[in-house]
Design an enzyme around this catalytic site. Structure first.
Site, PDB file in Angstrom:
ATOM      1  N   TYR A  56       0.826  -1.217   0.000  1.00 53.86           N
ATOM      2  CA  TYR A  56       0.000   0.000   0.000  1.00 53.86           C
ATOM      3  C   TYR A  56       0.862   1.269   0.000  1.00 53.86           C
ATOM      4  O   TYR A  56       0.368   2.353  -0.279  1.00 53.86           O
ATOM      5  CB  TYR A  56      -0.951   0.033   1.202  1.00 53.86           C
ATOM      6  CG  TYR A  56      -2.064  -1.010   1.150  1.00 53.86           C
ATOM      7  CD1 TYR A  56      -2.182  -1.889   0.081  1.00 53.86           C
ATOM      8  CD2 TYR A  56      -3.005  -1.106   2.167  1.00 53.86           C
ATOM      9  CE1 TYR A  56      -3.184  -2.843   0.032  1.00 53.86           C
ATOM     10  CE2 TYR A  56      -4.017  -2.055   2.126  1.00 53.86           C
ATOM     11  CZ  TYR A  56      -4.093  -2.930   1.059  1.00 53.86           C
ATOM     12  OH  TYR A  56      -5.097  -3.872   1.018  1.00 53.86           O
ATOM     13  N   ASP A 105      -3.419 -17.968   1.925  1.00 54.48           N
ATOM     14  CA  ASP A 105      -4.577 -18.625   1.304  1.00 54.48           C
ATOM     15  C   ASP A 105      -5.172 -19.663   2.252  1.00 54.48           C
ATOM     16  O   ASP A 105      -6.391 -19.775   2.414  1.00 54.48           O
ATOM     17  CB  ASP A 105      -4.210 -19.248  -0.058  1.00 54.48           C
ATOM     18  CG  ASP A 105      -2.836 -19.900  -0.080  1.00 54.48           C
ATOM     19  OD1 ASP A 105      -2.062 -19.698   0.882  1.00 54.48           O
ATOM     20  OD2 ASP A 105      -2.519 -20.612  -1.039  1.00 54.48           O
ATOM     21  N   ASP A 135     -10.971  -8.112   7.916  1.00 60.33           N
ATOM     22  CA  ASP A 135     -12.384  -7.988   7.525  1.00 60.33           C
ATOM     23  C   ASP A 135     -13.072  -9.350   7.589  1.00 60.33           C
ATOM     24  O   ASP A 135     -14.217  -9.459   8.028  1.00 60.33           O
ATOM     25  CB  ASP A 135     -12.507  -7.430   6.098  1.00 60.33           C
ATOM     26  CG  ASP A 135     -12.689  -5.922   6.118  1.00 60.33           C
ATOM     27  OD1 ASP A 135     -12.290  -5.291   7.123  1.00 60.33           O
ATOM     28  OD2 ASP A 135     -13.219  -5.365   5.137  1.00 60.33           O
ATOM     29  N   ASP A 172      -5.378  -6.364   5.940  1.00 59.13           N
ATOM     30  CA  ASP A 172      -6.578  -5.637   5.515  1.00 59.13           C
ATOM     31  C   ASP A 172      -7.686  -6.642   5.192  1.00 59.13           C
ATOM     32  O   ASP A 172      -8.826  -6.534   5.661  1.00 59.13           O
ATOM     33  CB  ASP A 172      -6.207  -4.821   4.259  1.00 59.13           C
ATOM     34  CG  ASP A 172      -7.296  -3.862   3.840  1.00 59.13           C
ATOM     35  OD1 ASP A 172      -8.278  -3.719   4.582  1.00 59.13           O
ATOM     36  OD2 ASP A 172      -7.167  -3.258   2.762  1.00 59.13           O
ATOM     37  N   LYS A 214       3.126 -15.316   2.630  1.00 61.59           N
ATOM     38  CA  LYS A 214       3.058 -16.109   1.393  1.00 61.59           C
ATOM     39  C   LYS A 214       4.497 -16.463   1.030  1.00 61.59           C
ATOM     40  O   LYS A 214       4.993 -16.158  -0.060  1.00 61.59           O
ATOM     41  CB  LYS A 214       2.358 -15.267   0.311  1.00 61.59           C
ATOM     42  CG  LYS A 214       1.997 -16.007  -0.946  1.00 61.59           C
ATOM     43  CD  LYS A 214       0.858 -16.990  -0.775  1.00 61.59           C
ATOM     44  CE  LYS A 214       0.651 -17.775  -2.063  1.00 61.59           C
ATOM     45  NZ  LYS A 214      -0.187 -18.954  -1.900  1.00 61.59           N
TER      46      LYS A 214
END
Ligand code: NAD
Length: 358
Positions: free
Chosen positions: A142, A223, A251, A247, A191
């Site tokens: 980001y 994942d 959620d 992020d 990852k």
């Protein structure tokens, strides 16, 4: 003690939920003998309307001087033009960056009386869900280099995921400390089978683990983590992860607890100062109707007492009061279910206040 709180009520339901929260803080102050002083500041859409920018200089300066920041929510359809150069959400990035808040703590707690609000089956939820997601907030993709490019006449775009050891170590430390205060279990999510930055992330977390021998650490690919959160959320205590993975996963973690109106968050930096806000937005669809759930903001204030002011007993008093009110069956519209008592923003705020005083 005197504590200075910068208050950014913001837009939509922001002012409504913040008003109830300030009442609760005042009540805690009276009961436990503290003085909370508030400075009300503009940021978000209302600041664009009044000052032409989402984060006026004087707001950031006042937040820097305060002991903590309490924020409602910013944004709304009035300022939502995707082509606009000036947007309310820029205030949030400006505050995080300007105050050096590199860590986002998001507890995802499913309260037993709200079990029916979770989309997960009873057999998965068991006696409840209690996860704390620690998300890196000022690094990674980001904030990395990005741009548009054209190679052999084909238009493209790129973003860059980049972390250094110091950035991983400082967020890792907060995650280990958080785990020490909870069930001493930490899952680091990355990852590392694909990304070099994840391999560095993993190495630093392993190094830190030696300083916290009591904490059980495991690594999980993102994942798999997305799957495990709905398959068996009870395996998680504290999760630490990068900006983008955090992020998305925070959620997901909040969704499994059922209501967006219940979830608080804290953004922290090197010192004690933090910014505390509900995870929900400005809910323009219900703004001004007196039906918004203020509990996420009230619980964010409890986090403020705990993390910025070291007032654990006072934080617990708020959290206990919220649970009692839920146990007695009081519900705002977003968490309402059959057999319970429907109340508005002010009423539920008052009920929590009375519980704290009782
Ligand atoms: P939202 O969280 O505002 O609302 C999503 C849904 O949840 C709506 O139906 C809303 O009524 C409901 N809801 C949210 N909070 C509630 C509460 N406390 N009580 C009862 N119901 C509640 O998300 P959105 O609709 O995607 O965004 C609305 C605006 O808020 C947008 O402008 C967005 O950019 C902004 N936003 C701001 C923040 C922030 O300030 N941190 C975060 C997310 C979105």
């Amino acid at each position: 003690m005197n504590y200075k709180i910068a208050v950014i009520a913001g837009d939509g339901i922001g002012p409504e939920v913040v008003e109830e929260t300030v009442n609760i803080l005042n009540c805690v102050g009276d009961k436990f003998n503290h003085k909370f002083e508030y400075e009300y500041l503009l940021a978000g859409g209302c600041a664009i309307d009044e000052k032409g920018i989402p984060l006026p200089e004087e707001t950031l300066e006042a937040c820097k001087k305060a002991d903590a920041v309490l924020l409602g929510a910013v944004g709304g359809p009035k300022w939502d033009n995707p082509d606009a150069k000036i947007r309310p959400e820029q205030a949030l990035l400006g505050l995080r960056g300007g105050l050096g808040l590199f860590c986002n703590l998001r507890p995802a707690l499913l309260y037993a009386p709200l079990k029916e609000a979770s989309p997960l089956k009873d057999s998965i939820i068991g006696d409840g869900i209690d996860i704390c997601v620690v998300r890196e907030l000022t690094g990674g993709i980001y904030f990395g280099e990005r741009g548009r490019e054209e190679i052999n006449g084909v238009k493209g775009a790129y973003d860059t995921e980049r972390y250094n050891e110091n950035e991983v170590r400082r967020i890792g430390k907060i995650a280990f400390e958080t785990a020490m205060k909870r069930n001493k279990k930490l899952t680091s999510i990355d990852k590392a089978n694909i990304l070099e930055s994840s391999r560095l992330w993993r190495k630093v977390i392993d190094e830190l683990a030696k300083e916290y021998p009591e904490v059980e650490v495991n690594h999980m690919y993102v994942d798999n983590a997305a799957m495990q959160l709905v398959r068996n959320p009870k395996q998680f205590d504290v999760i630490v992860t990068s900006n983008m993975f955090g992020d998305i996963l925070s959620d997901e973690a909040s969704m499994i607890t059922g209501s967006i109106g219940m979830l608080p968050s804290a953004s922290l930096g090197e010192g004690k100062k933090g910014m505390y806000e509900p995870i929900h937005g400005s809910a323009p669809d219900i703004a001004g109707q007196g039906i918004a759930n203020p509990l996420a903001t009230i619980l964010s204030a409890a986090m403020m007492l705990r993390y910025s002011f070291d007032l654990e007993e006072e934080a617990k008093a708020i959290e206990k009061a919220v649970v009692s009110v839920l146990e007695e069956g009081y519900r705002t519209a977003d968490i309402m279910s059959e057999g319970n008592k429907l109340v508005g923003t002010k009423e539920i705020g008052k009920l929590v206040l009375e519980k704290i005083l009782s």
